[in-house]
Design an enzyme around this catalytic site. Structure first.
Site, mmCIF file in Angstrom:
data_model
loop_
_atom_site.group_PDB
_atom_site.id
_atom_site.type_symbol
_atom_site.label_atom_id
_atom_site.label_comp_id
_atom_site.label_asym_id
_atom_site.label_seq_id
_atom_site.Cartn_x
_atom_site.Cartn_y
_atom_site.Cartn_z
ATOM 1 N N ASN A 36 8.821 -14.613 9.733
ATOM 2 C CA ASN A 36 8.709 -14.624 8.017
ATOM 3 C C ASN A 36 7.238 -14.469 7.537
ATOM 4 O O ASN A 36 6.671 -15.216 7.410
ATOM 5 C CB ASN A 36 9.714 -16.115 7.303
ATOM 6 N N TYR A 48 -7.384 24.985 -13.134
ATOM 7 C CA TYR A 48 -6.773 23.196 -13.371
ATOM 8 C C TYR A 48 -7.645 21.730 -12.956
ATOM 9 O O TYR A 48 -7.809 21.027 -12.436
ATOM 10 C CB TYR A 48 -5.655 22.954 -13.340
#
Length: 495
Positions: free
Chosen positions: A196, A278
């Site tokens: 875990n 851009y």
């Protein structure tokens, strides 16, 4: 270098120092006492057989209601590690496995997991000796912890599995025998404490973040070289505009470009065009957004690596054992998906600048060669960058928006953060390649502006870059040069 594992907060910068300097880990006395205290408390609680404790005296997942006899609790934990080692796919790169070892030892050292001191110490020994378990990329749902990959990380502790040691993959049992190490007999709760946890996800996130932080800084330097080589304008980087829209990253990017281009002859010369595309004009907005995202994800991951993420959580002082959900990967899965999107955009705008440089505009020759036609020049490196950027778009689909129930519905919502993690590494690697291709093009374009010079900072980068990647007069084998360009970005002294 020695690093002492304690309750002190670990930053990404400190973790980078530990890895870069091949630090030796030691447990602080504070950490040892916390580990021993928690273990003693758990052993004491085990004397009350009437009260079931999830994963300690019971089965796992949907088997939570099956009580295990006391004389079989050690076998329960042993079986857990073996049965969960179900990984598949490619192996995890060694540098990430080493991070997993560190993060697991750190998490267990807080004294809320119930691990034995010898178990934590063996993880540290493996880190210090560069004995790296073989872990597979696939198998975790990113919810009950990274079960399968952490099982593979833990197998060598009990004398099973394989490890990478001194350049060879070998059975762990062989290496243990050489070291004089005995396999560990896991005690109650220990297998669960090992499996875990979010250390698989977290290690990938740490690796990706450290690389992203470097690449973000490189992107500014490379884009500045591209801007100068393209004969771009400096006005979009001036602070007045950014103060009207005061995003931190945008302001920082403008400042970095002004500093990077200070002293450039090219940036100061009169311009015939009134604005740039851009991909140049919006660098502060795009690079800035990436910086802001990196900083946000960094704050989340630093919280994660300073946490105990297994289950149940043990609180000796409060006399409580709480089964909860600290192993669930959602808190880091969503940010990892966001970071993949941010880094993909850094690659996307980089590829567009590369495209502008080879387009034959503003006095630059088509494909950045003096004799296009006979020579294809830099035509196809842009194709390669475009292909990689397109792949990134597919990888940016957020794994964290998916969930498939498991364990007979007991684990009914999962984060899929492990897939977020492995995808993120690929996106960051791809971004590095695209930036390397832009640098390859920017340096070539800059030569067509001679004798005019760019700034001292960029001239120093250019000079060192030319020591490994030459100017291209006529068509040549490009792949090795792109590889060298990418390798050049591993250096940090220019940033």
């Amino acid at each position: 270098m020695i690093h002492t594992i304690s309750t002190g907060r670990i930053t990404l910068e400190r973790l980078k120092e530990i890895i870069d300097n091949h630090a030796t880990l030691v447990l602080s006395e504070e950490a040892k006492m916390a580990i021993l205290k928690c273990r003693r408390y758990l052993d004491e609680k085990m004397k009350d057989p009437e009260k079931p404790l999830y994963g300690i005296t019971t089965g796992f997942g949907s088997l939570y209601n099956v009580t295990i006899p006391a004389d079989e609790l050690s076998q329960l934990q042993h079986n857990l590690v073996m049965s969960h080692a179900c990984g598949a796919g490619e192996t995890v790169r060694p540098e990430i496995v080493k991070l997993m070892l560190f993060l697991k030892a750190q998490s267990l050292s807080y004294g809320h997991s119930g691990a034995q001191l010898i178990t934590v110490q063996r993880l540290i020994d493996m880190f210090n000796e560069d004995i790296l378990p073989v872990v597979y990329q696939q198998g975790s749902l990113g919810a009950s912890g990274d079960l399968a990959p952490l099982a593979h990380l833990s197998l060598p502790l009990i004398g099973l599995g394989e490890v990478l040691y001194q350049g060879k993959v070998r059975p762990a049992a062989e290496v243990w025998a050489e070291k004089g190490w005995e396999p560990i007999t896991l005690q109650s709760k220990e297998g669960l404490a090992l499996l875990n946890g979010t250390q698989f996800m977290s290690a990938h996130a740490v690796y990706s973040l450290l690389k992203s932080m470097r690449l973000s800084r490189w992107a500014d330097r490379i884009a500045a070289m591209s801007l100068d080589a393209y004969d771009g304008r400096i006005e979009p980087f001036l602070p007045l505009t950014h103060l009207l829209r005061p995003h931190t990253g945008q302001i920082e990017t403008g400042k970095r470009f002004l500093a990077t281009l200070e002293g450039s002859e090219l940036i100061r010369r009169p311009k015939e065009h009134v604005q740039d595309p851009y991909s140049f004009r919006c660098i502060p907005q795009v690079h800035g957004a990436v910086k802001d995202n990196i900083n946000y994800v960094k704050s989340v991951i630093e919280n994660e690596i300073n946490s105990a993420t297994d289950n149940p959580n043990i609180f000796p002082d409060e006399d409580m054992i709480i089964s909860a959900g600290n192993f669930h990967g959602e808190p880091i899965a969503i940010p990892m998906d966001a970071l993949a999107i941010a880094m993909s955009e850094l690659a996307s705008i980089s590829e567009r600048r590369t495209y502008q440089l080879i387009h034959g505009l503003r006095g630059l020759p088509k494909y950045l060669v003096a004799n296009p036609g006979l020579n294809s020049g830099f035509m196809i490196p842009q194709y390669t960058a475009a292909s990689i950027v397109s792949q990134n778009k597919g990888l940016c689909w957020p794994a964290s928006c998916d969930s498939i129930p498991s364990s007979q519905g007991q684990e009914d919502h999962v984060s899929m953060g492990s897939n977020s993690a492995t995808k993120l590494v690929r996106v960051v690697d791809n971004t590095e390649t695209v930036l390397g291709i832009e640098l390859f093009n920017a340096a070539q374009a800059l030569e067509f502006r001679r004798p005019a010079k760019t700034s001292p900072i960029l001239e120093r980068i250019f000079e060192d870059y030319r020591k490994v990647v030459p100017f291209i007069d006529n068509d040549t084998y490009m792949h090795p040069l792109i590889e060298k360009s990418v390798q050049f970005l591993h250096q940090e002294q220019y940033l």
